[in-house]
Structures are given as C-alpha cells and as structure tokens.
Design an enzyme around this catalytic site. Sequence first.
Site, PDB file in Angstrom:
ATOM      1  N   GLY A  54       2.481   2.169   5.432  1.00  0.00           N
ATOM      2  CA  GLY A  54       3.658   1.444   5.920  1.00  0.00           C
ATOM      3  C   GLY A  54       4.257   2.102   7.154  1.00  0.00           C
ATOM      4  N   GLU A  69       5.704  -3.474   0.993  1.00  0.00           N
ATOM      5  CA  GLU A  69       5.805  -3.156  -0.430  1.00  0.00           C
ATOM      6  C   GLU A  69       4.979  -1.894  -0.619  1.00  0.00           C
ATOM      7  OE1 GLU A  69       5.223  -2.740  -3.985  1.00  0.00           O
ATOM      8  OE2 GLU A  69       4.107  -4.629  -4.091  1.00  0.00           O
ATOM      9  N   GLY A 109       0.827  -1.201   0.000  1.00  0.00           N
ATOM     10  CA  GLY A 109       0.000   0.000   0.000  1.00  0.00           C
ATOM     11  C   GLY A 109       0.862   1.250   0.000  1.00  0.00           C
ATOM     12  N   SER A 110       0.312   2.303   0.570  1.00  0.00           N
ATOM     13  CA  SER A 110       1.011   3.590   0.517  1.00  0.00           C
ATOM     14  C   SER A 110       2.147   3.653   1.542  1.00  0.00           C
ATOM     15  CB  SER A 110       0.016   4.709   0.811  1.00  0.00           C
ATOM     16  OG  SER A 110      -0.424   4.591   2.150  1.00  0.00           O
TER      17      SER A 110
END
Length: 505
Positions: free
Chosen positions: A245, A262, A240-241
Amino acid sequence: MTQTVNFSEQLSLRARALLHSLGAEVPEPGPLLARTPISGGVLLPLAVDAPAEVDAAIGRAATAFESWRAVPAPVRAGLVRRLAQLLVAHQDELAELVTLEAGKIGAEALGEVQEMIDVCEFAIGLSRQLYGATMPSERPGHRLMETWHPLGVVGVISAFNFPVAVWAWNTAIALVCGDTVVWKPSETTPLTALACHTLLRRAAVDMGADPAVHQLIQGDATVGSALVDDGRVALVSATGSVRMGATVAPRVAARFGRCLLELGGNNAAIVAPSADLDLAVRGIVFAAAGTAGQRCTSLRRLIAHRSIADQLVERLAAAYGQLSVGNPLDDGVLVGPLINERAFAAMQKALAGSVAEGGDIICGGERVETLGPDAYYVRPALVRMPAQTELVREETFAPILYVLTYDELDEAIALNNGVTQGLSSSIFTLDQREAEQFLAGSDCGIANVNIGTSGAEIGGAFGGEKNTGGGRESGSDSWKAYMRRATNTVNYSTELPLAQGIHFG
Ligand code: UN1
C-alpha cells in the site's frame, strides 16, 4: 518421495478438471507457476502478461466503459445477477479450486464463494439505490442536488488469502456502478482468477453485455505496477500488505487517481472478567487458528483480564490441542497449510523473536510434516507475552496468537489501539457499559462484541484505519468509492439570483 510426486500430479489433474468444468480453457504454459500449498507441487504453468498486453487490456476496459456507463444501472445489474447464478451453479467446483490453490478447508472455501454470491445480491439491490441527496437551495426557483456517475476503469489488485471474494466485492459493485474492471490477482492464485474471469465473461455473453467490461491480467508485481501508474485507471482498489500500500498510494496520488486500500491488520480481542468463556474460547479459536491465521481479520492479539487470563490460556491450549491440522481436502480438518515457505519462515522468525522478547510459547508453532517437503503445515501457536513488544505490534501472516494481560479497561483499549494497523477488534464481555466503552474507544474500522475479529458479513462496510489504509469495500455505502459525485444546481425561475446574496451589475 514418489508418493508426493503422484499426489501433486493428482492435484494438478484435479485442478485441470475443475477448470474444465468451470468452462475455462487450460491456459498457455509459461513462467508463472500455479502451485498448491496442499503438497507444494505445481498445478499448472501459466503465461504472464507482457507490458503491451497490460496496456491493451486497460485500453479495452477504457473503451468498454464508454458504452457500459450509458447502460442503466438496474440493467447493468442483470450481468451481476447472471454471475451470481453461475456462482451458485458452480459453487462446489470454484470452492474446491480455492482449496487447491489457497489451501482453505472445504467449509471456508464454500463460505468464500457464498460471500461472492452475497455481494452479487447486494450489488443487484444497490443498482436501484445509488441515491443522491437533494438539498434545499437558498435561491428561489432553484433545485440543488447531487447525482452519482460511473467513475471509469477500476483496477483491482487482490491477495492470495481471499482470492475470489475480494474480487467479487470490488467487481460486483464496480459493475453496477457503471465501471469496468481490470483485475490483477495475486500471482499465487492465478487459476481461481481465471475461473472467475471465465464465469463473468460467460455471464456477459449470456446477457448480451460487452465481455470487455472485465479484463484479467496475470503476473507479478510489474504487472500490478503498470495498472497503478496508468492514467486511464480511475480507481486502484488494492488488498495486500502495508508495504504494498505504501508503494501504491503515492504513485496513484501523484497522477491524482483514487485509491481504495485494504492493507494489514493486527487485530485484538479483549476478554473481560464477565465474559462467557465458553463462547469466547470458540470465537477466539476460529478467529486465531481458522484459515491458518491467514485472514487480514485474523486474531493476533488477545488482551485478557488478569483475573481470568490463566484459566483462559489453559482452555485455549486445550482447544488448540484438539485442532486437526492437515490436508484441507479431508473431512474434519480445521487448519490447512500455510501458503508457502516464506510464510513458514516468517512465522518461525516471529516465534523466535517473541521468545527473545520474553515470551513463553504455550503450545504450537511446530511444523507438521505430512504431505511433502514443500508443503508447510503448522500447529497454531499460543504465546504469552510480558508486554506489547515490538514484535507483537507487527503483523505476521500466520497462526500466532499473542496473549497479553490487563487490569483496567482503559489500559486494554489503549493496547488494542497501540499498533499502527486499525482493521478489526472485538471484546468479549457481558457488561454493557464495558461493551459500549470499547465500541466508542476502539480505533479500528471493525469493532465487535462477543464475536471474534474475523468473518465479517458483506452488508457492512469492510476496511480499517491508520496503516490499514482507510478504504471501505463491500456493503453499506462503500459503493460511493466507485462513482463520482456531481453537485447540480438547476434554475427553473426567470430570475438569476446569485448565491450568498451577491448583486453583480
Ligand atoms: C481478508 O482477509 O482480506 O471478515 C478479507 C472476514 C472475511 C473477509 C476477510 N469476510 O474475515
């Protein structure tokens, strides 16, 4: 308006029919609205999982782990093999559901399901190759080795843009590694998640495996939060963004859990003077405009040598002019919708900001109003920028390609690296020295030559550095993140020599 309502109803009926043929029951209605970006309409309302249900799902996965870990890895692969067979049998239906829910064009949706099948095959082979090394011991009559063991419950948090492939990367590998999985899909794509969960449960029943090895939890960020903070979840694999994270990582670290992140990409391609421009144009258009710029590997920055920049921009503008934007269910369409209004607003804000920073919009950016007031179709935008400004250094999850120019390769590589994200990068050049300098100099997890930044194969490790999070998923030795390593020293002598030559007593 009536037409729009009817069209959305048709799409909803189609989604129900697809779920049915994929073996999934139409879920209990609730507050989670599965929408289609094709018309902006609602496909189905779904129930969300309350905290007690999330807790119970993690508990079931933790219990299932205790027996699953003891099943030999090549036998565990049987479950993944059956899943692959079901994916092959249902490839068209699942792909169409991806199109309905994520707005991908048919070819890309089929490709996404193919990526799932590919990673299943990889995981099946891997099940006999979870190798540990053996090292020479410094002591006579001793063996020193490492062995890999199942880790526990893996929490998978996935994004809307690869709603099924990223789940498969994680799940196929986690399952052969002996882990069990709790999946929290994007709240934007709950139906494809339900379909995958159903297929995997069916595979488990067919193979006599415990269906509890996979749990699906649906809802918004609070559902994901519970997964992040639960001490029974050994690994949180989150896509995700960067912002997401940044909240997930410290919380998992605080309980000494493992994270595989990721996150965002702000991927660049360098086009050198020697580049094959025909090839470069094709590679750039797919990477920048394909998937409506909504891949984490999408090309967002083009760094063109000053000598070819004008010509390249002109050719790209011509190619952009040929792109058909519209209903991804229609043949010949290459660019489908943005996922929602928020994505459209972010794109417009970035475009306005780029102009304020001295940018020149060569083409695109405008909304193409076709399939309803809540559907957001845009023409991919090409923007020439005077420099790598603040905005260019940000990731906007939409089809905007910023064009920068360079004179020396060192400068181009510095621009490539001059952002906080480090996912994917590429160079178009026919000069081997330049290609090698770029491969050595790019600070990204992915660096390509004469292809774009997106569309990686599953055989390689996928992921990136810096704010992209450092995780690696899918191929190569990414499986190691899903297992725990033990170092074993075995004494088969009758003596007890100590390491480092220590004499004790
Ligand atoms: C993503 O956008 O999160 O390399 C994954 C690619 C795809 C995966 C992208 N195979 O573009």
